[in-house]
Design a protein around this motif. Structure first.
Motif, PDB file in Angstrom:
ATOM      1  N   TRP A 273      -1.922  -4.349  -6.764  1.00  0.00           N
ATOM      2  CA  TRP A 273      -2.720  -4.412  -4.992  1.00  0.00           C
ATOM      3  C   TRP A 273      -2.729  -5.590  -4.460  1.00  0.00           C
ATOM      4  O   TRP A 273      -1.905  -6.558  -3.816  1.00  0.00           O
ATOM      5  CB  TRP A 273      -3.357  -3.889  -4.137  1.00  0.00           C
TER       6      TRP A 273
ATOM      7  N   LEU B   1       1.308   5.752  -7.381  1.00  0.00           N
ATOM      8  CA  LEU B   1       0.230   6.414  -8.111  1.00  0.00           C
ATOM      9  C   LEU B   1       0.708   8.294  -7.670  1.00  0.00           C
ATOM     10  O   LEU B   1       0.385   9.363  -8.172  1.00  0.00           O
ATOM     11  CB  LEU B   1      -0.908   6.060  -7.271  1.00  0.00           C
ATOM     12  N   ARG B   2       0.720   8.606  -6.546  1.00  0.00           N
ATOM     13  CA  ARG B   2       1.599  10.024  -6.272  1.00  0.00           C
ATOM     14  C   ARG B   2       1.670  10.295  -7.731  1.00  0.00           C
ATOM     15  O   ARG B   2       1.873  11.454  -7.562  1.00  0.00           O
ATOM     16  CB  ARG B   2       1.712  10.077  -5.031  1.00  0.00           C
TER      17      ARG B   2
ATOM     18  N   LEU C 102       0.851  -0.822   0.334  1.00  0.00           N
ATOM     19  CA  LEU C 102      -0.035   0.010  -0.080  1.00  0.00           C
ATOM     20  C   LEU C 102       0.584   1.229   0.201  1.00  0.00           C
ATOM     21  O   LEU C 102       0.806   2.116  -1.094  1.00  0.00           O
ATOM     22  CB  LEU C 102      -0.965   0.328   1.308  1.00  0.00           C
TER      23      LEU C 102
ATOM     24  N   VAL D 161      -8.926   2.564  -0.934  1.00  0.00           N
ATOM     25  CA  VAL D 161      -7.936   3.670  -0.975  1.00  0.00           C
ATOM     26  C   VAL D 161      -7.822   4.050  -2.436  1.00  0.00           C
ATOM     27  O   VAL D 161      -7.128   5.382  -2.260  1.00  0.00           O
ATOM     28  CB  VAL D 161      -7.278   2.515  -0.392  1.00  0.00           C
ATOM     29  N   SER D 162      -7.558   3.132  -3.287  1.00  0.00           N
ATOM     30  CA  SER D 162      -7.259   3.767  -4.542  1.00  0.00           C
ATOM     31  C   SER D 162      -7.986   5.530  -4.564  1.00  0.00           C
ATOM     32  O   SER D 162      -7.622   6.376  -5.201  1.00  0.00           O
ATOM     33  CB  SER D 162      -6.892   3.199  -5.589  1.00  0.00           C
TER      34      SER D 162
ATOM     35  N   THR E 217       0.942   3.690  -2.667  1.00  0.00           N
ATOM     36  CA  THR E 217       0.497   5.223  -2.722  1.00  0.00           C
ATOM     37  C   THR E 217       1.068   5.473  -3.392  1.00  0.00           C
ATOM     38  O   THR E 217       1.095   7.097  -4.279  1.00  0.00           O
ATOM     39  CB  THR E 217       0.215   5.613  -1.582  1.00  0.00           C
TER      40      THR E 217
ATOM     41  N   PHE F 268      -4.627   0.075 -10.179  1.00  0.00           N
ATOM     42  CA  PHE F 268      -4.131  -0.154  -8.721  1.00  0.00           C
ATOM     43  C   PHE F 268      -4.254  -1.264  -7.537  1.00  0.00           C
ATOM     44  O   PHE F 268      -3.710  -1.488  -7.160  1.00  0.00           O
ATOM     45  CB  PHE F 268      -4.078   1.347  -7.380  1.00  0.00           C
TER      46      PHE F 268
ATOM     47  N   TYR G  20      -4.654  13.633  -3.676  1.00  0.00           N
ATOM     48  CA  TYR G  20      -4.343  14.164  -4.738  1.00  0.00           C
ATOM     49  C   TYR G  20      -4.405  15.146  -5.818  1.00  0.00           C
ATOM     50  O   TYR G  20      -4.165  15.912  -6.035  1.00  0.00           O
ATOM     51  CB  TYR G  20      -2.684  13.118  -4.467  1.00  0.00           C
TER      52      TYR G  20
ATOM     53  N   ILE H 236      -6.974   8.084  -2.166  1.00  0.00           N
ATOM     54  CA  ILE H 236      -6.012   8.732  -2.785  1.00  0.00           C
ATOM     55  C   ILE H 236      -6.255   9.703  -3.882  1.00  0.00           C
ATOM     56  O   ILE H 236      -5.479  10.588  -4.618  1.00  0.00           O
ATOM     57  CB  ILE H 236      -5.327   7.377  -3.097  1.00  0.00           C
TER      58      ILE H 236
END
Length: 253
Positions: free
Chosen positions: A61, A30-31, A23, A95-96, A27, A57, A103, A99
């Motif tokens: 994962w 992805l950011r 994760l 979660v994705s 993360t 994502f 962001y 995020i």
């Protein structure tokens, strides 16, 4: 996962550690990908891009997590993790999504600031340096309007008439009162003067500055960060965006 998997706690802890490390890594990746996204594109295109990132994502994962467990554990034990796949997919999507929303809002704002740096910076000043607001009860109650200010100067007391004041600047627990004759240190708060000075003449243009509109010469842009008032007697006063709006209201601009 414990209710879904009849496994010892050590295996569940291993699964949790692997999931947590994945994760954090995904993360970060992805950011970095979202940092270079084009937030000026159409809303439909942005939704498609966000959906693709979320699916990627989830696949990474869940897939990599199971692959690592397959390497570390036997195939028979890995099969016991299969009932948790729907839960993993749901958690990964949640979660994705969070995020991407978090962001995405940050990087979209950054792109807007690059397109219009002056307005964006002024908005930041307001956010970080807000004026002390007076409550409606305080604002609506009858308050005494000052006609003069007495300042102790050694063994003497100087009397400053309100019309002589060019500006007032915060100095810790004191204020510095600027006039054409000189400056005077007074033990008083900015909030007090904000309430008791005539509101049609004095404007609090910054949390640390009150100015007399009769002494304004011009308004200038200062280092693309804020607007600055040029006052008589070569005084310069920095303004926040909220203070600038209040000044325009008093000046009927």
């Amino acid at each position: 996962m414990a209710p879904l998997i009849p496994l010892p706690t050590s295996y569940l802890v291993l699964d949790g550690v692997v999931s947590g490390l994945l994760l954090a890594t995904l993360t970060f990746l992805l950011r970095e990908v979202m940092k270079y996204a084009n937030y000026k594109s159409s809303q439909v295109q942005q939704i498609i891009n966000s959906g693709a990132l979320a699916i990627l994502f989830v696949l990474c994962w869940v897939g990599i997590n199971l692959l690592i467990l397959y390497i570390l554990l036997s195939e028979d034990i890995l099969k016991l993790f299969f009932p948790t796949i729907p839960v993993r997919i749901f958690i990964a999507l949640l979660v994705s999504g969070l995020i991407i929303l978090f962001y995405g809002s940050i990087f979209r704002r950054n792109q807007e600031e690059e397109d219009n740096p002056i307005e964006a910076t002024l908005e930041k000043i307001v956010a970080t340096e807000p004026l002390e607001e007076i409550s409606e009860t305080e604002d609506n109650c009858e308050t005494e309007v000052l006609e003069h200010i007495a300042v102790k100067n050694g063994q003497k007391i100087d009397l400053i008439f309100i019309g002589e004041i060019i500006s007032i600047q915060a100095e810790g627990d004191y204020v510095m009162i600027f006039t054409a004759k000189g400056k005077y240190l007074k033990e008083q708060t900015m909030k007090y003067f904000g309430i008791h000075l005539p509101k049609n003449k004095f404007v609090r243009v910054h949390r640390s500055s009150i100015i007399n509109i009769d002494y304004i010469q011009r308004i200038e842009l200062y280092e693309k960060q804020s607007q600055v008032l040029k006052l008589q007697n070569n005084l310069q006063v920095k303004m926040s965006l909220a203070g600038y709006k209040e000044l325009k209201k008093v000046l009927n601009l």
